[in-house]
Design a protein around this motif. Structure first.
Motif, mmCIF file in Angstrom:
data_model
loop_
_atom_site.group_PDB
_atom_site.id
_atom_site.type_symbol
_atom_site.label_atom_id
_atom_site.label_comp_id
_atom_site.label_asym_id
_atom_site.label_seq_id
_atom_site.Cartn_x
_atom_site.Cartn_y
_atom_site.Cartn_z
ATOM 1 N N GLU A 15 17.057 -1.094 -27.207
ATOM 2 C CA GLU A 15 15.743 -1.886 -27.192
ATOM 3 C C GLU A 15 15.791 -2.941 -26.264
ATOM 4 O OE1 GLU A 15 17.529 -3.238 -31.200
ATOM 5 O OE2 GLU A 15 17.976 -1.468 -29.589
ATOM 6 N N GLU B 210 11.249 -4.066 -21.048
ATOM 7 C CA GLU B 210 10.659 -5.507 -21.193
ATOM 8 C C GLU B 210 9.271 -5.366 -21.988
ATOM 9 O OE1 GLU B 210 10.234 -7.704 -17.615
ATOM 10 O OE2 GLU B 210 12.052 -6.357 -16.543
ATOM 11 N N GLY B 211 8.805 -3.911 -22.325
ATOM 12 C CA GLY B 211 7.430 -3.780 -23.031
ATOM 13 C C GLY B 211 7.463 -2.259 -23.386
ATOM 14 N N ILE B 212 6.316 -2.064 -23.997
ATOM 15 C CA ILE B 212 6.036 -0.840 -24.654
ATOM 16 C C ILE B 212 4.625 -0.360 -24.421
ATOM 17 C CG2 ILE B 212 6.213 -1.462 -26.715
ATOM 18 C CD1 ILE B 212 7.161 1.405 -27.773
ATOM 19 N N THR B 213 4.125 0.737 -23.914
ATOM 20 C CA THR B 213 2.744 0.949 -24.095
ATOM 21 C C THR B 213 2.647 2.244 -24.909
ATOM 22 O OG1 THR B 213 2.212 0.328 -21.926
ATOM 23 C CG2 THR B 213 0.902 2.015 -22.837
ATOM 24 N N GLU C 235 -0.951 -2.698 -18.806
ATOM 25 C CA GLU C 235 0.047 -3.623 -19.712
ATOM 26 C C GLU C 235 1.331 -4.040 -18.975
ATOM 27 O OE1 GLU C 235 -1.514 -1.761 -23.944
ATOM 28 O OE2 GLU C 235 0.571 -1.259 -23.137
ATOM 29 N N ALA C 236 1.736 -3.014 -18.181
ATOM 30 C CA ALA C 236 3.023 -3.461 -17.402
ATOM 31 C C ALA C 236 3.010 -4.181 -16.076
ATOM 32 C CB ALA C 236 3.732 -1.862 -17.005
ATOM 33 N N LYS C 237 1.324 -4.388 -15.848
ATOM 34 C CA LYS C 237 1.050 -4.891 -14.477
ATOM 35 C C LYS C 237 1.610 -4.293 -13.341
ATOM 36 C CE LYS C 237 0.517 -9.564 -16.486
ATOM 37 N NZ LYS C 237 0.509 -9.275 -18.021
ATOM 38 N N TRP D 112 10.078 -0.083 -18.596
ATOM 39 C CA TRP D 112 8.977 -0.074 -19.622
ATOM 40 C C TRP D 112 8.870 1.085 -20.109
ATOM 41 C CZ3 TRP D 112 6.189 -4.646 -19.733
ATOM 42 C CH2 TRP D 112 5.020 -4.595 -20.493
ATOM 43 N N ILE E 28 3.500 2.695 -32.427
ATOM 44 C CA ILE E 28 4.607 1.390 -32.235
ATOM 45 C C ILE E 28 5.591 1.486 -33.241
ATOM 46 C CG2 ILE E 28 3.098 -0.058 -33.324
ATOM 47 C CD1 ILE E 28 5.232 -0.997 -30.324
ATOM 48 N N GLN F 75 9.339 1.876 -31.703
ATOM 49 C CA GLN F 75 10.231 0.775 -31.833
ATOM 50 C C GLN F 75 11.346 1.437 -32.605
ATOM 51 O OE1 GLN F 75 7.790 -2.373 -33.488
ATOM 52 N NE2 GLN F 75 7.589 -3.237 -31.546
ATOM 53 N N LYS G 199 11.246 -3.361 -13.473
ATOM 54 C CA LYS G 199 10.744 -3.779 -14.797
ATOM 55 C C LYS G 199 10.992 -2.207 -15.575
ATOM 56 C CE LYS G 199 7.086 -6.202 -15.242
ATOM 57 N NZ LYS G 199 5.626 -6.455 -15.267
#
Length: 233
Positions: free
Chosen positions: A134, A138-141, A165-167, A114, A121, A125, A112
């Motif tokens: 981008e 799968e996500g951004i902290t 957040e990324a589990k 991240w 943010i 981005q 995953k």
């Protein structure tokens, strides 16, 4: 992927600034100039005083705005608007096929991907969009500048946030690359043993390594962690 929706992939956290693009882009130089101008204008300091304060807060907190917010009641979103969002990134950044190629080599069924940044943010981005990568994450902290108290790396609470957040619950399944010695040191101390310190060739070697792994380019991640790559490529 595990059964019943359980995701047993490893999580690879990537810092953004001076990590997914080279220092030779001069983004850092532009940012330093804007920060110094901001400090001088908002705190009525001389350029010399502003530079010293900027550097001190970066050293103490890992983020200049953390010190400015804490000690001078500077509004982080104002700082973000006048510094990060004012950067001429459209002129400085462009897609780098070599970086994309490295990131594409990771097997997304195993990893995953991240983003993990001290920027707000909007900046995070914007950077990955201009770099054309981008879609690979799968996500951004990020450090939320809208909150009353900023929580940047290397504070433990920021690593807590990233894990949540990324589990990412198993430290044996966490990978992390960052150009900041402070961030790498804190991550490694936390138990993220697969932390990688990115030190570009033109950057002085740290006197004491903050973690086990050190690289000079993202390409070397492929040699460090072949178990995470697509097979047959």
């Amino acid at each position: 992927m595990g059964s019943l929706g359980h995701d047993d992939r490893v999580v690879f956290f990537f810092d953004i600034d001076n990590c997914l693009y080279a220092k030779s882009t001069k983004v850092h130089d532009h940012m330093a100039r804007l920060i110094n101008e901001f400090v001088v204008n908002h705190l009525s300091l001389t350029p010399e005083e502003g530079y010293v304060l900027h550097q001190q807060y970066y050293k103490d907190y890992g983020l200049a705005i953390e010190g400015l917010s804490r000690h001078h009641k500077i509004e982080p979103l104002v700082f973000n608007r006048e510094v990060d969002d004012a950067l001429p990134l459209d002129e400085l950044l462009k897609p780098d096929p070599k970086v994309r190629e490295v990131l594409e080599r990771f097997d997304k069924s195993k990893v995953k991907m991240w983003l993990f940044t001290n920027a707000h943010i909007t900046h995070g981005q914007r950077v990955v969009r201009l770099l054309g990568i981008e879609d690979l994450f799968e996500g951004i902290t990020f450090c939320d500048y809208s909150q009353p108290r900023l929580v940047p790396k290397p504070l433990p609470a920021m690593f807590d946030k990233a894990e949540q957040e990324a589990k990412a619950t198993d430290y044996d399944k966490i990978y992390f690359v960052d150009d900041s010695m402070l961030n790498c040191k804190e991550a490694y101390k936390r138990g993220w043993k697969r932390t990688v310190h990115l030190v570009e060739p033109q950057v002085p070697e740290p006197e004491e390594k903050p973690c086990e792994y050190q690289i000079s380019s993202l390409q070397q991640l492929l040699d460090l962690f072949p178990e995470l790559l697509k097979t047959g490529t």
